[in-house]
Design a protein around this motif. Structure first.
Motif, PDB file in Angstrom:
ATOM      1  N   SER B  53       0.827  -1.204   0.000  1.00 16.40           N
ATOM      2  CA  SER B  53       0.000   0.000   0.000  1.00 16.40           C
ATOM      3  C   SER B  53       0.869   1.265   0.000  1.00 16.40           C
ATOM      4  O   SER B  53       0.622   2.197  -0.754  1.00 16.40           O
ATOM      5  CB  SER B  53      -0.925   0.008   1.219  1.00 16.40           C
ATOM      6  OG  SER B  53      -1.781  -1.094   1.156  1.00 16.40           O
ATOM      7  N   LEU B  54       1.906   1.233   0.871  1.00 18.06           N
ATOM      8  CA  LEU B  54       2.808   2.392   0.917  1.00 18.06           C
ATOM      9  C   LEU B  54       3.495   2.597  -0.427  1.00 18.06           C
ATOM     10  O   LEU B  54       3.591   3.722  -0.935  1.00 18.06           O
ATOM     11  CB  LEU B  54       3.873   2.188   1.991  1.00 18.06           C
ATOM     12  CG  LEU B  54       3.462   2.507   3.428  1.00 18.06           C
ATOM     13  CD1 LEU B  54       4.610   2.169   4.368  1.00 18.06           C
ATOM     14  CD2 LEU B  54       3.115   3.979   3.553  1.00 18.06           C
ATOM     15  N   GLU B  55       3.960   1.479  -0.986  1.00 14.73           N
ATOM     16  CA  GLU B  55       4.684   1.558  -2.262  1.00 14.73           C
ATOM     17  C   GLU B  55       3.778   2.152  -3.344  1.00 14.73           C
ATOM     18  O   GLU B  55       4.192   3.013  -4.105  1.00 14.73           O
ATOM     19  CB  GLU B  55       5.146   0.158  -2.654  1.00 14.73           C
ATOM     20  CG  GLU B  55       6.177   0.163  -3.767  1.00 14.73           C
ATOM     21  CD  GLU B  55       6.804  -1.213  -3.977  1.00 14.73           C
ATOM     22  OE1 GLU B  55       6.471  -2.142  -3.226  1.00 14.73           O
ATOM     23  OE2 GLU B  55       7.621  -1.322  -4.898  1.00 14.73           O
ATOM     24  N   ARG B  56       2.530   1.665  -3.358  1.00 17.46           N
ATOM     25  CA  ARG B  56       1.595   2.155  -4.376  1.00 17.46           C
ATOM     26  C   ARG B  56       1.334   3.654  -4.202  1.00 17.46           C
ATOM     27  O   ARG B  56       1.368   4.416  -5.157  1.00 17.46           O
ATOM     28  CB  ARG B  56       0.283   1.371  -4.278  1.00 17.46           C
ATOM     29  CG  ARG B  56      -0.630   1.561  -5.477  1.00 17.46           C
ATOM     30  CD  ARG B  56      -1.863   0.705  -5.422  1.00 17.46           C
ATOM     31  NE  ARG B  56      -2.655   0.943  -4.237  1.00 17.46           N
ATOM     32  CZ  ARG B  56      -2.755   0.117  -3.210  1.00 17.46           C
ATOM     33  NH1 ARG B  56      -2.083  -1.014  -3.218  1.00 17.46           N
ATOM     34  NH2 ARG B  56      -3.492   0.403  -2.160  1.00 17.46           N
ATOM     35  N   GLN B  57       1.139   4.061  -2.922  1.00 18.65           N
ATOM     36  CA  GLN B  57       0.854   5.478  -2.674  1.00 18.65           C
ATOM     37  C   GLN B  57       2.047   6.356  -3.031  1.00 18.65           C
ATOM     38  O   GLN B  57       1.889   7.422  -3.613  1.00 18.65           O
ATOM     39  CB  GLN B  57       0.495   5.671  -1.200  1.00 18.65           C
ATOM     40  CG  GLN B  57      -0.912   5.186  -0.880  1.00 18.65           C
ATOM     41  CD  GLN B  57      -1.188   5.187   0.609  1.00 18.65           C
ATOM     42  OE1 GLN B  57      -0.588   5.955   1.342  1.00 18.65           O
ATOM     43  NE2 GLN B  57      -2.072   4.316   1.034  1.00 18.65           N
ATOM     44  N   ILE B  58       3.241   5.876  -2.655  1.00 14.57           N
ATOM     45  CA  ILE B  58       4.436   6.676  -2.939  1.00 14.57           C
ATOM     46  C   ILE B  58       4.670   6.773  -4.448  1.00 14.57           C
ATOM     47  O   ILE B  58       4.984   7.845  -4.978  1.00 14.57           O
ATOM     48  CB  ILE B  58       5.659   6.094  -2.213  1.00 14.57           C
ATOM     49  CG1 ILE B  58       5.521   6.415  -0.720  1.00 14.57           C
ATOM     50  CG2 ILE B  58       6.958   6.657  -2.760  1.00 14.57           C
ATOM     51  CD1 ILE B  58       6.528   5.749   0.169  1.00 14.57           C
ATOM     52  N   ARG B  59       4.456   5.670  -5.139  1.00 16.59           N
ATOM     53  CA  ARG B  59       4.652   5.715  -6.600  1.00 16.59           C
ATOM     54  C   ARG B  59       3.613   6.628  -7.254  1.00 16.59           C
ATOM     55  O   ARG B  59       3.918   7.323  -8.216  1.00 16.59           O
ATOM     56  CB  ARG B  59       4.574   4.307  -7.181  1.00 16.59           C
ATOM     57  CG  ARG B  59       5.782   3.471  -6.791  1.00 16.59           C
ATOM     58  CD  ARG B  59       5.985   2.253  -7.635  1.00 16.59           C
ATOM     59  NE  ARG B  59       6.977   1.379  -7.028  1.00 16.59           N
ATOM     60  CZ  ARG B  59       8.277   1.624  -6.977  1.00 16.59           C
ATOM     61  NH1 ARG B  59       8.769   2.731  -7.522  1.00 16.59           N
ATOM     62  NH2 ARG B  59       9.110   0.784  -6.386  1.00 16.59           N
ATOM     63  N   GLU B  60       2.401   6.597  -6.702  1.00 21.42           N
ATOM     64  CA  GLU B  60       1.384   7.508  -7.245  1.00 21.42           C
ATOM     65  C   GLU B  60       1.770   8.962  -6.988  1.00 21.42           C
ATOM     66  O   GLU B  60       1.578   9.831  -7.839  1.00 21.42           O
ATOM     67  CB  GLU B  60       0.012   7.220  -6.598  1.00 21.42           C
ATOM     68  CG  GLU B  60      -0.679   6.007  -7.215  1.00 21.42           C
ATOM     69  CD  GLU B  60      -1.917   5.574  -6.444  1.00 21.42           C
ATOM     70  OE1 GLU B  60      -2.321   6.296  -5.504  1.00 21.42           O
ATOM     71  OE2 GLU B  60      -2.473   4.513  -6.788  1.00 21.42           O
ATOM     72  N   SER B  61       2.338   9.212  -5.806  1.00 23.81           N
ATOM     73  CA  SER B  61       2.771  10.572  -5.470  1.00 23.81           C
ATOM     74  C   SER B  61       3.900  11.027  -6.383  1.00 23.81           C
ATOM     75  O   SER B  61       3.922  12.161  -6.859  1.00 23.81           O
ATOM     76  CB  SER B  61       3.249  10.626  -4.016  1.00 23.81           C
ATOM     77  OG  SER B  61       2.187  10.355  -3.165  1.00 23.81           O
ATOM     78  N   ILE B  62       4.840  10.100  -6.612  1.00 23.31           N
ATOM     79  CA  ILE B  62       5.959  10.427  -7.498  1.00 23.31           C
ATOM     80  C   ILE B  62       5.434  10.704  -8.892  1.00 23.31           C
ATOM     81  O   ILE B  62       5.864  11.654  -9.570  1.00 23.31           O
ATOM     82  CB  ILE B  62       6.996   9.283  -7.508  1.00 23.31           C
ATOM     83  CG1 ILE B  62       7.712   9.256  -6.156  1.00 23.31           C
ATOM     84  CG2 ILE B  62       7.991   9.444  -8.641  1.00 23.31           C
ATOM     85  CD1 ILE B  62       8.623   8.065  -5.958  1.00 23.31           C
TER      86      ILE B  62
END
Lengths: 248, 420
Positions: B53-62
């Motif tokens: 979940s964190l990875e997905r959110q961070i990648r979306e933010s990036i």
């Protein structure tokens, strides 16, 4: 017919069976009797292949059981019915499932076929209607009858019974003995019963084999056993006050 | 061949039924044994779900930051070990006039924007929100930063260049200031001046870097410059530059380096006094971070599962011992070794699988609670469910093999003696 030829068996170099030779007749109830530790249990286990004889042969019909490998013995195992001491039913299974177990192991019958066969066997031991019960719901005598039904489910040529009426009251024990005897005659089975119950001997002993200190000491019928002059056998037969009184 | 397969299938079915009966017959023991695997699967799948979940959110933010955008900043995102912190601290911040130079002198830049921010109170009639992040942005901000508008529009060229009192509100800020009213066209008070609301950002949720527009407001940089000195360090000014299509980040960085050095008149021997940051640097950093967290998850969860596996192995040995007589009778009644082996192995796998599924249900319940309470996009993915199930099966097989094998190899004489 089962032939035992010059069978020897030792544990830790201590001979337990010494040169046993005898024949168990087909269609007859053959009893092995003897005191505790005499070797009758070991002889029974050698007969069914649970122990290997050190020397000698055990021959089923024309087949030398002793010379067979594990896989070859399966042919004979399929023809062996076994009745364990204490019935030894699977507590987690219903009566029908218990009776069907050997069929599942040895045959490719469908469930329907197995159920029909189980119903037939239960009918034969007068347990019609008990098929859905669990072993915990059965009396000691009923458990024995289920065990007999399980033993005959695969239509065995040979039936081995280990202390079949242990733990039963005398009337029930006689019923079980008679049932074994009837089935033996009806299905023309070679039955071998391991017992030290003289009631069984007198009731069903077509052929009685007395084992004493690992040796075949006496062979005869239930009619002959009361009149033998063999001292050791007499000590066994007339061990109780009741039998001694009856003899007088 | 077909006959053999049918027989094997029938034996497996018989074994499975036998195992199921045993599990049901020993409910308490089954539950206690399951706990180890349940906790193990819960731990490992929880960690993986959090990481995912964190990875997905961070990648979306990036991705929202723009994966090909270069950020000209005073501070780097990854530190060069050759430089000391004070050398970074002594650097000048990017200035607004440098944006104009960058736009004018670089050939590779398609769009560039300047951003500086501060915190102020925003008021509407009697409602006010304290310490709102106010970002001043130059005209091309909408071309370098990915965002969507819920309502209204972006700044016009005139509003940007003339520094008009126009404002775009974040979704949550708009909800707080205008609970039951359409904010477009209404005026909020900021820096003691009326600002006309011309747009509201789409709700973005909690971004991996906390860079969401939800609680902030954006005004033209020229408007912000009327109230504060946007070039000052404390307002965190920086320039974002996006290359023309076909221009790589490396080419853009080369171009920007030359132009920035020229703007700042740095001699050839001098170090750069600015940092050119790429979002790909962040991605690489997070790749390493997630690899470490994933490894940690395997280690922590792995130990829990190992303990659970020992629990299953232990209880299976107990089960084999308890059922010695049954094994003996089964063998005497014709059961082959593989029937006994499969029977106990199936029981071990079933135990482990039930434990794993309970663990997965706990994770599922946990994610539902986190999502509803914290409004975080937290998900138990199908791949993690599959992983949990697979791990359970493998642990059941491994933990159950030795007890099952010992059962299958049991001497029937010994077993039958235990019957007597």
């Amino acid at each position: 017919m089962i032939r035992v030829e010059n069978v020897w068996k030792s544990f830790d170099e201590q001979p337990v069976l010494k040169d046993i030779s005898l024949t168990f007749e087909r269609g007859k109830t053959n009893l092995i009797i003897g005191k505790s530790g005499s070797g009758k249990n070991v002889l029974m286990k050698c007969l069914v292949g649970l122990l290997e004889a050190d020397r000698g042969r055990i021959v089923y019909g024309d087949l030398d059981f002793s010379a067979m490998g594990y896989r070859q013995r399966r042919v004979i195992r399929k023809e062996l019915g076994m009745l364990f001491q204490g019935a030894a039913l699977f507590d987690s299974m219903s009566v029908t499932d218990n009776v069907m177990f050997p069929l599942s192991m040895f045959t490719t019958m469908s469930r329907k076929e197995k159920e029909m066969r189980a119903a037939f066997c239960l009918e034969r031991v007068n347990l019609h209607g008990a098929d859905h019960l669990q072993p915990s719901e059965l009396s000691g005598g009923m458990k024995k009858r289920v065990a007999i039904a399980r033993a005959i489910s695969i239509s065995p040529k040979y039936l081995f019974c280990d202390e079949p009426n242990s733990g039963l009251d005398p009337p029930t024990a006689i019923l079980i003995d008679k049932l074994i005897s009837e089935i033996t005659e009806e299905f023309n089975i070679t039955t071998v019963v391991n017992t030290h119950d003289m009631n069984s001997v007198m009731e069903i002993g077509d052929k009685v084999v007395y084992i004493y200190l690992g040796e075949l000491w006496w062979v005869g019928s239930r009619h002959e056993i009361l009149h033998t002059g063999n001292k050791e056998l007499n000590d066994f037969v007339y061990a109780t006050e009741l039998m001694r009184t009856l003899k007088k | 061949m077909l006959h053999t397969l049918i027989l094997i299938a029938k034996l497996i079915r018989e074994s499975a039924l036998f195992a199921l009966t045993s599990i049901v017959a020993n409910k308490l023991r089954t539950v206690l044994t399951l706990l180890g695997i349940t906790i193990g699967i819960f731990a490992i799948i929880s960690v993986f779900s959090v990481v995912d979940s964190l990875e997905r959110q961070i990648r979306e933010s990036i991705s929202a930051l723009g994966d090909n955008v270069v950020y000209i900043k005073k501070w780097p995102w990854t530190f060069d070990t050759d430089l000391q912190w004070w050398q970074y601290a002594n650097r000048p911040s990017p200035r607004l006039r440098e944006l104009e130079e960058v736009q004018r002198r670089t050939g590779s830049v398609e769009a560039a924007a300047f951003l500086a921010s501060t915190r102020r109170r925003v008021e509407y009639l009697t409602t006010s929100v304290e310490s709102v992040s106010i970002a001043g942005v130059s005209a091309d901000y909408d071309q370098v930063r990915n965002f969507s508008l819920h309502s209204g529009r972006y700044f016009s060229q005139t509003e940007s260049s003339a520094g008009r009192n126009a404002i775009i509100l974040g979704y949550d800020l708009a909800e707080n200031l205008f609970p039951n009213t359409d904010p477009i066209g209404r005026s909020v008070k900021l820096f003691g001046h009326n600002m006309t609301v011309i747009g509201v950002f789409e709700k973005e949720g909690l971004g991996g870097f906390g860079d969401t527009h939800d609680d902030s407001a954006v005004i033209p940089i020229q408007t912000l410059a009327q109230f504060i000195n946007v070039d000052q360090d404390r307002y965190g000014p920086f320039i974002m530059a996006k290359p023309h299509p076909g221009i790589t980040n490396a080419e853009l960085i080369d171009d920007l380096t030359g132009v920035m050095r020229s703007i700042r008149r740095l001699p050839p021997v001098a170090e750069n006094n600015f940092s050119l940051n790429e979002t790909s640097l962040l991605t690489e950093g997070f790749d390493e971070l997630f690899a470490i967290i994933t490894l940690a998850g395997w280690i922590i969860g792995g130990f829990s599962i190992l303990v659970g596996g020992f629990g299953i192995a232990n209880i299976m040995f107990v089960s084999v011992r308890e059922r010695t007589s049954i094994i003996g009778i089964q063998k005497a009644l014709g059961a082959k070794n593989y029937f006994i082996l499969w029977q106990f192995l199936f029981e071990a796998v079933l135990l482990s699988l039930i434990g794993g599924i309970v663990g997965l249900l706990l994770v599922f319940g946990g994610t539902a609670i986190v999502v509803s309470v914290f409004e975080i996009d937290f998900l138990l993915s199908a791949s993690n469910i599959l992983l949990g199930v697979n791990v359970s099966i493998v642990i059941g097989l491994v933990a159950g093999f030795l007890p099952s094998w010992s059962a299958s190899r049991m001497d029937p004489v010994v077993a039958i003696r235990s019957t007597a």
